[in-house]
Design a protein around this motif. Structure first.
Motif, PDB file in Angstrom:
ATOM      1  N   GLU A  99       6.647   4.375  -8.430  1.00 14.40           N
ATOM      2  CA  GLU A  99       6.499   3.772  -7.105  1.00 14.40           C
ATOM      3  C   GLU A  99       5.433   4.518  -6.290  1.00 14.40           C
ATOM      4  O   GLU A  99       5.747   5.200  -5.305  1.00 14.40           O
ATOM      5  N   GLU A 224       6.987  -4.121   0.408  1.00 14.38           N
ATOM      6  CA  GLU A 224       7.073  -4.513  -0.999  1.00 14.38           C
ATOM      7  C   GLU A 224       6.580  -3.415  -1.931  1.00 14.38           C
ATOM      8  O   GLU A 224       7.259  -2.981  -2.832  1.00 14.38           O
ATOM      9  N   ILE A 226       4.437  -1.849  -5.062  1.00 16.76           N
ATOM     10  CA  ILE A 226       4.366  -2.332  -6.435  1.00 16.76           C
ATOM     11  C   ILE A 226       5.072  -1.325  -7.338  1.00 16.76           C
ATOM     12  O   ILE A 226       4.725  -0.145  -7.349  1.00 16.76           O
ATOM     13  N   GLU A 227       6.095  -1.790  -8.063  1.00 18.11           N
ATOM     14  CA  GLU A 227       6.737  -0.961  -9.078  1.00 18.11           C
ATOM     15  C   GLU A 227       5.992  -1.176 -10.389  1.00 18.11           C
ATOM     16  O   GLU A 227       5.850  -2.311 -10.838  1.00 18.11           O
ATOM     17  N   ASP A 233       1.435  -4.872 -13.913  1.00 17.98           N
ATOM     18  CA  ASP A 233       1.736  -4.230 -12.633  1.00 17.98           C
ATOM     19  C   ASP A 233       0.706  -3.151 -12.315  1.00 17.98           C
ATOM     20  O   ASP A 233       0.313  -2.971 -11.160  1.00 17.98           O
ATOM     21  N   LYS A 236      -2.337  -4.689 -10.900  1.00 16.19           N
ATOM     22  CA  LYS A 236      -2.098  -5.067  -9.503  1.00 16.19           C
ATOM     23  C   LYS A 236      -2.186  -3.841  -8.598  1.00 16.19           C
ATOM     24  O   LYS A 236      -2.753  -3.907  -7.500  1.00 16.19           O
ATOM     25  N   ALA A 237      -1.615  -2.730  -9.068  1.00 16.79           N
ATOM     26  CA  ALA A 237      -1.627  -1.501  -8.275  1.00 16.79           C
ATOM     27  C   ALA A 237      -3.049  -0.998  -8.055  1.00 16.79           C
ATOM     28  O   ALA A 237      -3.399  -0.537  -6.969  1.00 16.79           O
ATOM     29  N   GLN A 240      -4.603  -3.121  -5.393  1.00 19.07           N
ATOM     30  CA  GLN A 240      -4.077  -2.828  -4.074  1.00 19.07           C
ATOM     31  C   GLN A 240      -4.572  -1.485  -3.568  1.00 19.07           C
ATOM     32  O   GLN A 240      -4.809  -1.316  -2.368  1.00 19.07           O
TER      33      GLN A 240
END
Length: 242
Positions: A99, A224, A226-227, A233, A236-237, A240
């Motif tokens: 996280e 939210e 991102i885990e 994922d 995506k991280a 971001q």
């Protein structure tokens, strides 16, 4: 009240082995998570507890604090319980190693639960966030939680709960976020409690507390983050983070 954060970290994740050592904007995911917890300014100490020499050395090489587990553990709570058994602390906050977008506001909310609990009714606190995407609600990788009128957890599941037999009623669905704050005695006791069938079936360690009658206070957050559970994922991280 002495408050520390423990970050359980193992190398061999089932869905994404080695994910905590993946690069995120120039540093491993576990280091980004450690730094995020430190930067909240909420803790007397932040420690990564791991069974991996690679993770241990990496955290230390980046100036962080790390401990090696002395036993084999099935879950993060067991790992933390071993680590804090002889520590002089009151509240232990479990921040998941995957996280890196952990934020101060969410952590502050779970800590505040204990400041507002003079009767010591609450054993642990955790976070939930509303979700309305039916693909996510039906996704077994998304753990859902239902609560009573005082926001105490009734059950956690990978299945959609409540079952949407009457969608028009407008029940709110909540995703469980894997951040916990424990009284020290609650996390130490956890390791002594035998896993029961519901936890073993769902593979959700929070269920063990419910099966033994412990009180879990859930707090709503809209953060939210991102885990990082999958390579997707991680991508995506990275986007971001930029």
């Amino acid at each position: 009240m002495k408050i520390i954060s423990m970050i359980p970290a193992r190398y061999a994740a089932s869905r994404f082995p080695g994910k905590l050592m993946q690069d995120l904007a120039g540093k491993p995911v576990i280091v980004r998570t450690y730094e995020a917890a430190v930067n909240t300014g909420l803790f007397d100490e932040v420690i990564v507890v791991t069974d991996s020499d690679i993770i241990f050395d990496t955290v230390r090489d980046h100036g962080g604090k790390a401990m090696m587990s002395q036993e084999e553990h099935d879950c993060g709570s067991d790992r933390i319980a071993e680590a804090v058994a002889d520590m002089d602390v009151d509240i232990v906050v479990n921040v998941q190693g995957d996280e890196p977008f952990t934020d101060r506001e969410s952590l502050e909310k779970v800590i505040e639960v204990f400041r507002e609990d003079p009767d010591r009714e609450i054993d642990l606190a955790s976070l939930m966030t509303p979700i309305d995407d039916w693909e996510e609600i039906n996704d077994p990788n998304t753990v859902k939680v239902i609560v009573d009128h005082r926001s105490f957890a009734l059950y956690f599941s990978r299945s959609p709960i409540p079952y949407p037999r009457a969608k028009e009623v407008g029940a709110v669905y909540y995703k469980h976020k894997g951040i916990y704050a424990f009284r020290k005695e609650a996390i130490v006791d956890f390791k002594k409690l035998k896993m029961q069938p519901l936890e073993a079936t769902e593979k959700i360690e929070a269920i063990r507390y419910l099966e033994y009658g412990r009180k879990i206070k859930m707090v709503v957050t809209t953060s939210e983050g991102i885990e990082i559970d999958t390579p997707e994922d991680l991508e995506k991280a990275k986007k971001q983070w930029k």
